[in-house]
Design an enzyme around this catalytic site. Structure first.
Site, mmCIF file in Angstrom:
data_model
loop_
_atom_site.group_PDB
_atom_site.id
_atom_site.type_symbol
_atom_site.label_atom_id
_atom_site.label_comp_id
_atom_site.label_asym_id
_atom_site.label_seq_id
_atom_site.Cartn_x
_atom_site.Cartn_y
_atom_site.Cartn_z
ATOM 1 N N CYS A 43 46.977 39.699 45.299
ATOM 2 C CA CYS A 43 48.119 40.497 46.274
ATOM 3 C C CYS A 43 49.114 41.349 45.434
ATOM 4 O O CYS A 43 48.558 42.004 44.517
ATOM 5 C CB CYS A 43 48.736 39.614 47.302
ATOM 6 S SG CYS A 43 49.702 40.625 48.478
ATOM 7 N N HIS A 73 44.612 37.477 50.064
ATOM 8 C CA HIS A 73 44.773 36.060 49.835
ATOM 9 C C HIS A 73 43.595 35.241 49.785
ATOM 10 O O HIS A 73 43.570 34.699 50.702
ATOM 11 C CB HIS A 73 45.946 35.440 50.339
ATOM 12 C CG HIS A 73 47.210 36.134 49.934
ATOM 13 N ND1 HIS A 73 47.998 35.580 48.872
ATOM 14 C CD2 HIS A 73 48.058 37.241 50.480
ATOM 15 C CE1 HIS A 73 49.087 36.395 48.712
ATOM 16 N NE2 HIS A 73 49.165 37.294 49.776
ATOM 17 N N GLU A 86 42.960 32.355 48.640
ATOM 18 C CA GLU A 86 43.164 30.938 48.583
ATOM 19 C C GLU A 86 43.363 30.540 50.069
ATOM 20 O O GLU A 86 43.253 29.192 50.087
ATOM 21 C CB GLU A 86 44.650 30.974 47.654
ATOM 22 C CG GLU A 86 46.094 31.184 48.589
ATOM 23 C CD GLU A 86 46.288 32.588 48.238
ATOM 24 O OE1 GLU A 86 47.357 33.204 48.676
ATOM 25 O OE2 GLU A 86 45.248 33.594 47.741
#
Length: 251
Positions: free
Chosen positions: A126, A229, A231
């Site tokens: 990001c 993102h 994650e």
């Protein structure tokens, strides 16, 4: 055993997990503490561990970059609710929405430059992709709604652990090889994006409105930025990104 710039990597030396440096966000007094504090979402660490790495969080100490690099095998540049100083990519004006965190940017700039120069694997996420893009010679859109016609909701209204839109992945790129997909459903939490890329840098993913969603530097073994993102592990493709990054950090 593998080597990096003539030096055997720490992961290769001990046969264990590669150490992954993860940059922190910083906040002014208020909320968690009456004094300045660092912050990071737990899922950054979770994603690194699941992929086989050992996360090591990096406070913003620009003068200690060389010492940090001696400890890590790879670098994750995280996102955050702030922006890169437009002067760093040659812009004369600053959009009213731009929020700066000078010390964080100074630190991330220096450690990203050094990691790329040392051929350490780098994953920009990001805002981390935006910083990586500028470090590699690119520029940024300062506010998507003002520069992109008919933009998607890049600051999605639904929760960040759900997809907000999809991205198209360019065939033959590192990102395509990692994910094995022509498109991915991704989350979206940004008002800026890469505008132009530096010499030799590839755009490997775009949103339906044309906004750049992924970049990579083919001159290095792993230098990748994604605007979403991963994650959050919304798709298997997200998990594959972290796995490929941590595997590259093993040397």
């Amino acid at each position: 055993m593998s080597a990096r710039n003539g030096k055997t990597t720490k992961a290769a030396q001990d046969g264990g997990r590669p150490t992954i440096g993860v940059t922190l966000d910083s906040e002014e007094p208020g909320g968690y503490s009456k004094f300045p504090w660092y912050a990071v979402r737990q899922n950054y660490a979770d994603a690194v561990v699941k992929a086989g790495g050992l996360p090591l969080f990096l406070p913003h100490e620009p003068d200690q970059v060389a010492d940090y690099l001696a400890l890590i095998d790879g670098l994750v540049v995280t996102g955050g609710a702030f922006d890169i100083d437009p002067s760093l990519f040659g812009a004369k004006d600053k959009h009213p929405t731009v929020k700066l965190k000078g010390r964080r940017t100074e630190f991330e700039w220096k450690i990203t430059q050094a990691a790329v120069a040392a051929d350490l694997p780098v994953l920009g996420i990001c805002g981390g992709q935006q910083l990586l893009n500028v470090v590699l010679g690119g520029t940024l859109i300062q506010h998507i709604p003002d520069e992109v016609e008919g933009p998607l909701a890049h600051e999605q209204p639904n929760p960040r652990n759900e997809p907000g839109h999809s991205v198209r992945i360019v065939s033959g790129t590192l990102l395509h090889k990692i994910t094995g997909a022509a498109s991915l459903a991704v989350n979206s939490a940004h008002h800026q994006a890469a505008k132009s890329v530096g010499p030799g840098i590839l755009v490997d993913a775009t949103a339906e409105d044309g906004v750049i969603e992924g970049i990579e530097d083919p001159r290095h073994r792993f230098v990748l930025g994604v605007q979403w993102h991963p994650e959050f592990s919304i798709t298997k493709g997200d998990e594959k990104i972290f796995k490929a990054f941590v595997d590259a950090a093993k040397g």
